[in-house]
Enzyme design. Structure first.
Site, PDB file in Angstrom:
ATOM      1  N   PRO A 189       0.268  -0.812  -7.894  1.00 27.85           N
ATOM      2  CA  PRO A 189      -0.064  -0.347  -9.248  1.00 27.85           C
ATOM      3  C   PRO A 189       1.138  -0.265 -10.180  1.00 27.85           C
ATOM      4  O   PRO A 189       2.217   0.200  -9.800  1.00 27.85           O
ATOM      5  CB  PRO A 189      -0.672   1.035  -8.992  1.00 27.85           C
ATOM      6  CG  PRO A 189      -1.275   0.934  -7.625  1.00 27.85           C
ATOM      7  CD  PRO A 189      -0.322   0.055  -6.853  1.00 27.85           C
ATOM      8  N   CYS A 190       0.918  -0.695 -11.430  1.00 31.71           N
ATOM      9  CA  CYS A 190       2.017  -0.742 -12.407  1.00 31.71           C
ATOM     10  C   CYS A 190       2.121   0.474 -13.333  1.00 31.71           C
ATOM     11  O   CYS A 190       3.180   0.672 -13.938  1.00 31.71           O
ATOM     12  CB  CYS A 190       1.914  -2.006 -13.253  1.00 31.71           C
ATOM     13  SG  CYS A 190       0.422  -2.100 -14.271  1.00 31.71           S
TER      14      CYS A 190
END
Length: 430
Positions: free
Chosen positions: A92-93
């Site tokens: 996840p960013c």
């Protein structure tokens, strides 16, 4: 597993696989999926539809695609995949994105450091992790240094590189920060992929889709859209519906003759007239701009907004293919040996780590080579303190001494607050 091999069945285990942009690119590069894990049910269904098959683990047949929290041992057991050729992922960013709060190690969605820890358990020949450009900024220099040092402890040679998708046949800038690490025998042969000399523009990528119904305004629109587009923003379950990004991105799309306030159900009809800036894109057009070429035959499942988010959050397949191909060439020991340097991402972190215990501020300034002295040190310490526990104590010369404490990130601890936060926010994580 070390050394060159002629085996054509190089396998990859992919964590946080999303809707398959990286998966598709790695398959095109020559890897075969042993396992792909994804949390989001809609993206999982897309992966399942496009990556079919079974794997044999401990004499048991299991689906190639698994749904669930990748940090749950019931979903992903690293010991089942020892010495796979490649461990990859698009973790996840939001913990690192420039548009967000940049919570880094304090964000329950952060799995970057955890993914790095799996390297010592899986012992893959190579690791590939990608994330947003924000991870390359000074805010996360200590985080990056921790990752490099940890991989070095595992006897892997690691390197970061900021890659622009537009350099690899994708009609948008879309910078991605990519980490590649390899065992020492293979790392000597790894060379980052060279940019494609031919640039693809938005109109070049989707004119056939925009004009599929014979739209009379196509020629005029093509003149506006004959440029590289801004980065497609998929967004998250926490925020809004399907549009092409924040205000700045919307303005950039308007200059290309695209209405970025939503996603269309279909391409323009023959006599359609649009107020400025022009027509909206369909999901099929967005996928093309993300690098899904017509010959890929990749089908996205779910409702329109879900499909848009899957596409918009993906790693462009051509970029994944380029990096994956470079990794595969290195694993086959093709090409010349490459000389590598060992850059320092955070000199203050390195001084604190190497010295151990409480280190006087003036000594840190000297060893880290900080030109602006104590004020620069205090700024860097404040940044490090967001991801690490930092202890400070006064010294006799009216300055402070600092000691580097534990990393705050989740790396698999049973008592980490990530578990409770994850359960509370699971429905909003994407």
């Amino acid at each position: 597993m070390t050394g060159a091999t002629d085996d054509s069945s190089f396998e990859v285990v992919e964590l946080c696989a999303g809707a398959g942009g990286q998966a598709l690119g790695l398959e095109l590069a020559g890897f075969k999926h042993r396992l792909a894990v994804e949390l989001d049910p809609n993206a999982f269904q897309t992966l399942k539809k496009n990556l079919s098959g079974l794997i044999e683990v401990n004499e048991e047949l299991r689906p190639v695609v698994q749904m669930g929290d990748v940090a749950d041992p019931e979903v992903f057991n690293p010991e089942d995949h020892r010495e796979v050729a490649l461990l990859a992922g698009g973790v996840p960013c939001p913990p690192f994105t420039i548009a967000g709060k940049q919570l880094g190690a304090n964000d329950e969605r952060d799995l970057f450091a955890w993914a790095v820890e799996q390297v010592d358990k899986v012992r893959p020949r190579a690791l590939m992790l990608e994330n947003v450009r924000g991870l390359s900024l000074p805010r996360f220099s200590g985080y990056r240094q921790y990752v490099l040092d940890r991989l070095a402890e595992f006897k892997y040679v690691a390197e970061w590189r900021l890659l622009n998708a537009s350099d690899f046949g994708v009609p948008q800038l879309r910078p991605r920060f990519v980490l590649v690490a390899m065992q020492e025998d293979d790392a000597k042969y790894f060379k980052w992929p060279e940019p494609d000399p031919e640039t693809l523009t938005v109109s070049g990528a989707i004119s056939d889709l925009m004009g599929v119904n014979g739209w009379e305004g196509l020629a005029e629109w093509q003149k506006l859209a004959n440029k590289i587009g801004p980065t497609i923003v998929g967004g998250s379950k926490k925020h809004g519906g399907a549009d092409l990004g924040p205000t700045r991105a919307k303005r950039a799309w308007a200059e290309l003759g695209v209405d970025a306030m939503g996603v269309a159900n279909s391409a323009p009809a023959r006599t359609d007239k649009f107020p400025a800036p022009g027509p909206k894109l369909t999901n099929e057009m967005v996928a093309r701009i993300q690098g899904w070429r017509p010959e890929y035959k990749w089908e996205f499942t779910g409702l329109k907004t879900s499909r848009y988010r899957q596409i918009g959050n993906a790693f462009p397949p051509p970029v994944a293919k380029a990096v994956g191909s470079a990794i595969l060439r290195a694993l086959k020991h093709e090409g010349d040996v490459v000389a590598r340097d060992n850059p320092s991402h955070d000199p203050v972190y390195k001084v604190l780590r190497e010295q151990g215990g409480l280190v006087p501020a003036k000594l840190i300034v000297d060893l880290a080579g900080l030109r602006n002295g104590i004020p620069e040190l205090e700024e860097r310490i404040a940044q490090l303190g967001r991801d690490f526990h930092i202890e400070s104590k006064p010294t006799s010369d009216d300055t402070l001494a600092y000691q580097l404490g534990e990393f705050k990130a989740f790396i698999g601890q049973e008592n980490h607050e990530r578990h409770e936060k994850f359960i509370q926010n699971r429905s909003k994580i994407s």
